[in-house]
Scaffold this active site. Structure first.
Site, PDB file in Angstrom:
ATOM      1  N   SER A 298       2.499  26.718 -56.225  1.00 41.13           N
ATOM      2  CA  SER A 298       3.207  27.997 -56.243  1.00 41.13           C
ATOM      3  C   SER A 298       4.289  28.080 -57.303  1.00 41.13           C
ATOM      4  CB  SER A 298       3.780  28.256 -54.854  1.00 41.13           C
ATOM      5  OG  SER A 298       4.332  29.536 -54.804  1.00 41.13           O
ATOM      6  N   HIS A 299       5.530  28.252 -56.862  1.00 36.91           N
ATOM      7  CA  HIS A 299       6.631  28.488 -57.795  1.00 36.91           C
ATOM      8  C   HIS A 299       7.161  27.200 -58.416  1.00 36.91           C
ATOM      9  CE1 HIS A 299       7.985  27.669 -53.772  1.00 36.91           C
ATOM     10  NE2 HIS A 299       9.093  27.213 -54.270  1.00 36.91           N
TER      11      HIS A 299
ATOM     12  N   ASP B 286       5.006  34.792 -59.481  1.00 36.05           N
ATOM     13  CA  ASP B 286       5.160  33.334 -59.542  1.00 36.05           C
ATOM     14  C   ASP B 286       3.864  32.631 -59.938  1.00 36.05           C
ATOM     15  OD1 ASP B 286       3.742  33.692 -57.174  1.00 36.05           O
ATOM     16  OD2 ASP B 286       4.672  31.959 -56.210  1.00 36.05           O
TER      17      ASP B 286
ATOM     18  N   ASP C 292       1.335  31.169 -58.438  1.00 35.29           N
ATOM     19  CA  ASP C 292       0.057  31.514 -57.810  1.00 35.29           C
ATOM     20  C   ASP C 292      -0.054  32.995 -57.458  1.00 35.29           C
ATOM     21  OD1 ASP C 292       2.018  31.178 -55.863  1.00 35.29           O
ATOM     22  OD2 ASP C 292       0.565  30.632 -54.324  1.00 35.29           O
TER      23      ASP C 292
ATOM     24  N   ASP D 201       1.672  35.086 -55.548  1.00 29.68           N
ATOM     25  CA  ASP D 201       1.949  35.699 -54.243  1.00 29.68           C
ATOM     26  C   ASP D 201       3.378  36.232 -54.139  1.00 29.68           C
ATOM     27  OD1 ASP D 201       3.116  33.222 -54.086  1.00 29.68           O
ATOM     28  OD2 ASP D 201       2.049  32.575 -52.287  1.00 29.68           O
ATOM     29  N   ARG D 202       4.229  35.887 -55.107  1.00 22.47           N
ATOM     30  CA  ARG D 202       5.612  36.386 -55.054  1.00 22.47           C
ATOM     31  C   ARG D 202       5.848  37.487 -56.066  1.00 22.47           C
ATOM     32  NH1 ARG D 202       9.853  31.515 -54.282  1.00 22.47           N
ATOM     33  NH2 ARG D 202       8.666  30.394 -52.690  1.00 22.47           N
TER      34      ARG D 202
ATOM     35  N   LYS E 233       1.115  36.616 -48.845  1.00 25.96           N
ATOM     36  CA  LYS E 233       1.980  37.525 -49.572  1.00 25.96           C
ATOM     37  C   LYS E 233       1.309  37.823 -50.899  1.00 25.96           C
ATOM     38  CE  LYS E 233       5.130  33.695 -50.865  1.00 25.96           C
ATOM     39  NZ  LYS E 233       4.690  32.579 -50.016  1.00 25.96           N
TER      40      LYS E 233
HETATM   41  C1  VG1 Z   1       9.704  28.570 -49.788  1.00 24.48           C
HETATM   42  C2  VG1 Z   1      10.244  29.893 -49.296  1.00 24.48           C
HETATM   43  C3  VG1 Z   1       9.321  30.471 -48.235  1.00 24.48           C
HETATM   44  C4  VG1 Z   1       7.910  30.588 -48.805  1.00 24.48           C
HETATM   45  C5  VG1 Z   1       7.452  29.240 -49.321  1.00 24.48           C
HETATM   46  C6  VG1 Z   1       6.103  29.313 -49.992  1.00 24.48           C
HETATM   47  O1  VG1 Z   1       9.674  27.633 -48.732  1.00 24.48           O
HETATM   48  O2  VG1 Z   1      11.548  29.742 -48.795  1.00 24.48           O
HETATM   49  O3  VG1 Z   1       9.823  31.717 -47.820  1.00 24.48           O
HETATM   50  O4  VG1 Z   1       7.021  31.037 -47.815  1.00 24.48           O
HETATM   51  O5  VG1 Z   1       8.392  28.747 -50.283  1.00 24.48           O
HETATM   52  O6  VG1 Z   1       6.165  30.180 -51.071  1.00 24.48           O
HETATM   53  P1  VG1 Z   1      10.799  26.529 -48.522  1.00 24.48           P
HETATM   54  O7  VG1 Z   1      10.336  25.708 -47.362  1.00 24.48           O
HETATM   55  O8  VG1 Z   1      10.910  25.783 -49.812  1.00 24.48           O
HETATM   56  O9  VG1 Z   1      12.066  27.275 -48.251  1.00 24.48           O
HETATM   57  V1  VG1 Z   1       5.142  30.020 -52.388  1.00 24.48           V
HETATM   58  O10 VG1 Z   1       5.248  31.283 -53.334  1.00 24.48           O
HETATM   59  O11 VG1 Z   1       4.328  28.799 -51.952  1.00 24.48           O
HETATM   60  O12 VG1 Z   1       3.663  30.294 -51.925  1.00 24.48           O
HETATM   61 CO    CO Z   2       3.654  31.352 -54.560  1.00 22.70          CO
END
Ligand code: VG1
Ligand code: CO
Length: 542
Positions: A112-113, A276, A278, A280-281, A375
């Site tokens: 992801s991010h 982001d 992947d 989803d953000r 998301k």
């Molecule tokens: C973070 C965010 C959470 C989100 C998760 C996955 O998790 O706070 O709201 O769902 O990332 O996002 P954490 O445990 O680091 O606070 V991402 O864009 O994987 O898909």
């Molecule tokens: Co993501």
């Protein structure tokens, strides 16, 4: 074409976090590491005769990992894999393909991010047949399995050419290489008023979309520029790169600074957005105004009916616990259900499946609806565009009107990254131990009314998730939430969420950091942040 049974020793520590298993890329590339986790997924969900979707955000090792996963799938008796061309699929597009093709689930390769590259992060997550992230009961079973398995089968075969769309075979297994964008783009067209948005672009509306060299580039170019007629060049950083061009593909004011600078310049576009790794953000920005994700959810909830896909209204709105209560006020005004879930999209799945929530959101730049079970960054951006096209007001005007009507939930999140894990655990433990003594205490002129460690009982299946974050609530609804991240790969990341409600319309124009100053000080004092972490200021403020 023989099946090798490859011997391994169980790998401890393959515990999926908030969103799948994330580790340094080198760890994932280590002997048996990816294979051990993938086999554990297969053992838990079953494989014989099943169909899975496969794809990822294009980060370093994405293509190699896809070949390994396909060989393992073939050896495990999987009937069919649907994979995006080039092994590319955004997370929401994967969720859609899982549902559209009525498959048994999907494997998404993404961290992801988190940055990508040989020295950065890789990740794998499994989504269920509803298109949503595996719930805790399933990820727990996978984790347990990773500590037990001693071998996995591997199909002997050459790499599949993933650059050609069409059907190929790997032994008895069918592989359908599909266009990663087209089905998703069609879904978006079914939800939003494309002619109206197109007319807005034609009338001179200008937008900047920063795809941050991550997966949404091809999706954004196809949808915004090709189908909606936004000017060529609207999408920047639109080619997914294995290292995201060295960018940190986390759409927030810190990491999407170039976009912020452009949006705050005199000749800035009307609307800006970023997504982001992947896809989803989303972050949305108006000219000269940043939209906090919690406010974005509330505005989308209040205006969703303006888009054809939501014209019938919403069944309910769900938000993660640390997300501000702005959306709750909208739900109350609309007379619809509201839900407060733990952090992580997997907790929205049951509410969406049961038709109890239509819109969901997290403060971490995640917004989505029942159109998929993830998301969805571009979805949120398109819903904003649809609302802008109907209301014909600026983002700033829409926010001002929203705050005037509902009041404003000042909100900010402070992240302290790469903190010593032991110290972070000790800090949270000390805070938990102190919770019973907090109610009634005065700090920074504020009186604490409640303090607890958030536990969630799923209203649909009754499952309970404990220890989801410490909450400290003050008179008037101001709030501090603290929890440790479940997606970091280096030490611990402490997240401090801060919120203060100001009933409108007076006092709407403060900078959130100023409006929240006493609450920020109270957080540092209550948790002894400096004493435990050695930090006096956060690394990232959103
Ligand atoms: C973070 C965010 C959470 C989100 C998760 C996955 O998790 O706070 O709201 O769902 O990332 O996002 P954490 O445990 O680091 O606070 V991402 O864009 O994987 O898909
Ligand atoms: Co993501």
């Amino acid at each position: 074409m023989t099946h090798h049974i490859v011997a391994t020793t169980p790998i401890a520590g393959q515990k999926p976090g908030t969103s799948g298993l994330r580790k340094k890329t080198a760890v994932f590339m280590g002997r048996h590491y990816l294979e051990n986790f993938v086999q554990s997924i297969f053992d838990v969900v079953g494989t014989t005769g099943k169909t899975f979707v496969l794809g990822g955000d294009g980060r370093y090792f994405n293509d190699r990992a896809a070949q390994v996963i396909m060989r393992m799938a073939a050896a495990n008796g999987v009937a069919r894999i649907i994979i995006g061309k080039g092994a590319i699929l955004s997370t929401p597009a994967a969720s859609h393909l899982i549902r559209l093709n009525k498959t048994d689930g999907g494997i998404i390769m993404s961290a992801s991010h988190n940055p990508g590259g040989p020295d950065e992060d890789f990740g794998v997550k499994f989504n269920m047949s509803n298109g949503g992230p595996a719930p805790e009961s399933v990820t727990e079973a996978m984790y347990k399995r990773t500590t037990e398995i001693t071998s996995y089968p591997m199909f002997d075969g050459q790499d599949i050419d993933l650059d050609k769309i069409g059907r190929v075979h790997l032994g008895p297994m069918i592989i359908d290489v599909v266009d990663p964008v087209s089905d998703y783009a069609t879904l978006m067209e079914s939800l939003f008023d494309f002619p109206k948005i197109r007319a807005m672009f034609q009338s001179g509306f200008r937008m900047r979309m920063d795809s941050m060299c991550a997966v949404t580039g091809p999706y954004a170019i196809e949808i915004l520029e090709n189908r909606l007629g936004a000017a060529k060049g609207t999408v920047v950083n639109g080619t997914p790169l294995p290292d995201f061009g060295g960018m940190h593909p986390d759409p927030n004011p810190t990491w999407a600074k170039a976009l912020m600078d452009e949006m705050f310049s005199d000749s800035g576009p009307d609307f800006g957005a970023a997504s982001d790794g992947d896809g989803d953000r989303n972050m949305v920005v108006g000219r000269g105004i940043y939209v906090s994700p919690s406010d974005s959810l509330a505005v989308l909830a209040a205006n969703a009916h303006l888009a054809p896909g939501y014209a019938k209204g919403l069944a309910g709105v769900a938000r993660s616990m640390p997300t501000s209560a702005a959306a709750d006020r909208v739900a109350d005004a609309l007379g619809i259900a509201k839900f407060e879930t733990p952090t992580g999209w997997k907790f929205f799945g049951n509410l969406l499946d049961a038709g109890r929530a239509t819109l969901c959101g997290e403060e971490s730049f995640g917004t989505g609806s029942d159109h998929v079970r993830e998301k969805d960054g571009l979805w949120a951006i398109l819903l904003w565009l649809n609302i802008l096209a109907v209301r014909r007001e600026s983002v700033a005007e829409i926010l001002a009107a929203h705050w005037t009507k509902y009041g404003r939930n000042y909100y900010s999140r402070h992240d302290f990254e790469a903190v010593d894990a032991g110290r972070a655990d000790a800090m949270v433990q000390a805070l938990r131990d102190a919770l019973p003594s907090l109610p009634g205490r005065e700090i920074e002129g504020l009186r604490i009314t409640e303090a607890d460690d958030f536990a969630y009982t799923d209203p649909v299946d009754g499952s309970v998730s404990k220890s989801q974050g410490v909450r400290i609530v003050f008179d008037g609804g101001s709030r501090i939430v603290m929890r440790l991240s479940g997606t970091g790969t280096q030490g611990a990341t402490l997240r401090v969420y801060l919120e203060r409600y100001a009933p409108g319309p007076e006092g709407l124009d403060h900078d959130p950091q100023d409006a929240l100053a006493p609450i920020i000080r109270a957080a540092h004092e209550l948790a002894s942040i400096e004493q435990y972490t050695g930090r006096t200021a956060p690394d990232v403020v959103t």
